[in-house]
Enzyme design. Structure first.
Site, PDB file in Angstrom:
ATOM      1  N   LYS A  75       0.835  -1.219   0.000  1.00 10.80           N
ATOM      2  CA  LYS A  75       0.000   0.000   0.000  1.00 10.80           C
ATOM      3  C   LYS A  75       0.855   1.249   0.000  1.00 10.80           C
ATOM      4  O   LYS A  75       0.443   2.277  -0.534  1.00 10.80           O
ATOM      5  CB  LYS A  75      -0.971  -0.005   1.183  1.00 10.80           C
ATOM      6  N   LYS A 106      -3.962 -10.757  -6.287  1.00 12.36           N
ATOM      7  CA  LYS A 106      -5.277 -11.103  -5.728  1.00 12.36           C
ATOM      8  C   LYS A 106      -6.370 -10.196  -6.316  1.00 12.36           C
ATOM      9  O   LYS A 106      -6.089  -9.052  -6.706  1.00 12.36           O
ATOM     10  CB  LYS A 106      -5.264 -11.038  -4.202  1.00 12.36           C
ATOM     11  N   LYS A 136     -10.878  -4.891  -4.980  1.00 14.55           N
ATOM     12  CA  LYS A 136     -11.807  -3.835  -5.414  1.00 14.55           C
ATOM     13  C   LYS A 136     -11.073  -2.544  -5.736  1.00 14.55           C
ATOM     14  O   LYS A 136     -11.623  -1.656  -6.365  1.00 14.55           O
ATOM     15  CB  LYS A 136     -12.873  -3.609  -4.337  1.00 14.55           C
TER      16      LYS A 136
HETATM   17  P1  TYM Z   1     -10.795  -6.668   3.512  1.00 12.84           P
HETATM   18  O1  TYM Z   1     -11.875  -5.689   3.813  1.00 12.84           O
HETATM   19  O2  TYM Z   1      -9.775  -6.292   2.504  1.00 12.84           O
HETATM   20  O3  TYM Z   1     -11.423  -8.023   3.076  1.00 12.84           O
HETATM   21  C1  TYM Z   1     -12.461  -8.658   3.836  1.00 12.84           C
HETATM   22  C2  TYM Z   1     -12.249 -10.156   3.812  1.00 12.84           C
HETATM   23  O4  TYM Z   1     -12.214 -10.620   2.453  1.00 12.84           O
HETATM   24  C3  TYM Z   1     -11.031 -11.386   2.233  1.00 12.84           C
HETATM   25  N1  TYM Z   1     -10.569 -11.169   0.859  1.00 12.84           N
HETATM   26  C4  TYM Z   1     -10.264 -12.162   0.015  1.00 12.84           C
HETATM   27  N2  TYM Z   1     -10.295 -13.506   0.154  1.00 12.84           N
HETATM   28  C5  TYM Z   1      -9.947 -14.243  -0.914  1.00 12.84           C
HETATM   29  N3  TYM Z   1      -9.546 -13.719  -2.118  1.00 12.84           N
HETATM   30  C6  TYM Z   1      -9.502 -12.380  -2.294  1.00 12.84           C
HETATM   31  N4  TYM Z   1      -9.145 -11.869  -3.466  1.00 12.84           N
HETATM   32  C7  TYM Z   1      -9.869 -11.541  -1.201  1.00 12.84           C
HETATM   33  N5  TYM Z   1      -9.953 -10.193  -1.044  1.00 12.84           N
HETATM   34  C8  TYM Z   1     -10.371  -9.991   0.225  1.00 12.84           C
HETATM   35  C9  TYM Z   1     -10.020 -10.837   3.246  1.00 12.84           C
HETATM   36  O5  TYM Z   1      -9.020 -11.789   3.520  1.00 12.84           O
HETATM   37  C10 TYM Z   1     -10.904 -10.549   4.433  1.00 12.84           C
HETATM   38  O6  TYM Z   1     -11.077 -11.711   5.217  1.00 12.84           O
HETATM   39  N6  TYM Z   1      -7.896  -5.923   7.497  1.00 12.84           N
HETATM   40  C11 TYM Z   1      -9.074  -6.599   7.001  1.00 12.84           C
HETATM   41  C12 TYM Z   1     -10.342  -6.181   7.713  1.00 12.84           C
HETATM   42  C13 TYM Z   1     -10.256  -6.327   9.188  1.00 12.84           C
HETATM   43  C14 TYM Z   1     -10.309  -7.551   9.916  1.00 12.84           C
HETATM   44  C15 TYM Z   1     -10.245  -7.189  11.283  1.00 12.84           C
HETATM   45  C16 TYM Z   1     -10.419  -8.885   9.519  1.00 12.84           C
HETATM   46  C17 TYM Z   1     -10.176  -5.308  10.090  1.00 12.84           C
HETATM   47  N7  TYM Z   1     -10.151  -5.832  11.340  1.00 12.84           N
HETATM   48  C18 TYM Z   1     -10.286  -8.161  12.311  1.00 12.84           C
HETATM   49  C19 TYM Z   1     -10.457  -9.851  10.546  1.00 12.84           C
HETATM   50  C20 TYM Z   1     -10.380  -9.495  11.891  1.00 12.84           C
HETATM   51  C21 TYM Z   1      -9.252  -6.260   5.542  1.00 12.84           C
HETATM   52  O7  TYM Z   1      -8.749  -5.278   5.042  1.00 12.84           O
HETATM   53  O8  TYM Z   1     -10.083  -7.107   4.871  1.00 12.84           O
END
Ligand code: TYM
Length: 332
Positions: free
Chosen positions: A116, A198, A201
């Site tokens: 990032k 990956k 969005k």
């Molecule tokens: P975020 O918002 O980017 O994504 C949410 C969830 O979707 C999964 N994910 C994917 N899984 C498979 N293939 C992909 N291409 C893909 N893109 C996204 C992510 O692994 C995630 O599980 N930091 C986290 C949000 C967060 C969080 C937490 C998660 C904040 N606090 C506490 C768990 C526990 C995030 O940015 O996910």
């Protein structure tokens, strides 16, 4: 002693843009499937979203939209806790406390921070750097046993565990040390245009990702355009990242094994396969999209649900925060 208490699950999702098929297969589908067996707490991580610049009106809309999608997916707010992260102040408070137990070196090693900061070179803010500490706070406040995430969040989960173990080592058993829950299929959904990356969005090429709210036509068009190889055999292979990805997606949706899928498409070209995968994805998302339209049309209901969720979340979060404050030596 045996107890009948359900094990606890916690997870969060950022409301930064449209949710994708990656979010769905990597995480949300498990959120839904786990809610009957476990005591689940799910949050819309708005505090995390502002580590990159957001337009206020759009962000507000995306928070509503994310809540509506989670409900449309079938998350039941009566039996679980669904809330917006910033509504429970303990997240920010515990994040500060934990940041004093997290090393600069540990945070510098985070892959997502490195990626990032390259992508947003004009805004490498302190929040982007300490993001994993806030995520550790999100998790540890609720003492969960399991955290369902996609494979890209594994490193952040590990640092949360390290912080918990370190804190417990100094002050006794304060935090449950959680396990990641990463499903076998769908944990790493890749870009349809560059399957070495990956699906995300934030990718500027909209053909590289499928939004959960994309129309059937758009979904099929994106799959038809998916980058593949020239071998024209539907099977897993070392240099077949595009096909491996499509097999993974089809497998996660249908439950078929990679071998079953190879048998099903024996003698058929990639064209047929891509359309079949596109149709399966569109069919999977169709009922969620229909329900989404009902939920998003009723903002008052959404607000009632997330406000009630925050009250429930606050109760648990406060207990953990007070315990931590006492251990550290603060007066209450
Ligand atoms: P975020 O918002 O980017 O994504 C949410 C969830 O979707 C999964 N994910 C994917 N899984 C498979 N293939 C992909 N291409 C893909 N893109 C996204 C992510 O692994 C995630 O599980 N930091 C986290 C949000 C967060 C969080 C937490 C998660 C904040 N606090 C506490 C768990 C526990 C995030 O940015 O996910």
């Amino acid at each position: 002693m045996q107890t009948n208490e359900k094990k606890k699950v916690l997870s969060c999702i950022q409301p930064s843009g449209m949710l994708t098929l990656g979010n769905y297969l990597g995480a949300l589908i498990n959120w839904k499937n786990m809610q009957n067996e476990f005591d689940c707490t799910y949050a819309v991580a708005d505090l995390h979203a502002i580590t990159v610049r957001q337009e206020p009106a759009k962000l507000r809309q995306q928070i509503y939209s994310t809540c509506a999608l989670l409900l449309a997916l079938g998350i039941d707010p009566a039996n679980n806790t669904l809330f917006v992260q910033s509504h429970v102040a303990a997240h920010s408070q515990l994040a500060w406390l934990l940041s004093c137990y997290t090393q600069f070196g540990e945070l510098s090693r985070m892959t997502q921070f490195k990626e990032k900061s390259l992508k947003h070179a004009d805004n490498i803010n302190a929040g982007l750097f300490s993001y994993p500490v806030l995520m550790a706070a999100d998790i540890l406040l609720y003492q969960p046993d399991l955290v369902p995430v996609g494979a890209d969040q594994k490193q952040h989960l590990e640092i949360a565990r390290d912080i918990a173990v370190r804190f417990n080592g100094i002050y006794g058993n304060v935090f449950t040390v959680p396990e990641p829950y990463i499903a076998k299929t769908g944990a790493r959904v890749m870009s349809l245009q560059d399957p070495s990356k990956k699906m995300s969005k934030s990718d500027e090429n909209i053909n590289s990702w499928v939004a959960m709210l994309d129309s059937k036509d758009d979904i099929i068009r994106k799959f038809k355009r998916a980058v593949t190889d020239s071998e024209a055999k539907v099977c897993i292979g070392e240099n077949k990242l595009g096909i491996n990805n499509l097999i993974g997606i089809y497998s996660a949706i249908t439950g078929k094994s990679a071998q079953d899928i190879t048998n099903e498409f024996e003698g058929k070209g990639y064209g047929d396969f891509k359309i079949t995968v596109g149709e399966a994805v569109a069919e999977e998302l169709r009922p969620i999209q229909e329900k989404y339209n009902t939920f998003i049309a009723d903002k008052k209901q959404l607000e009632d649900i997330y406000k009630e969720g925050a009250v429930k979340a606050e109760y648990t979060a406060r207990r953990t925060l007070s315990k931590v404050m006492k251990k550290v030596g603060f007066v209450l």
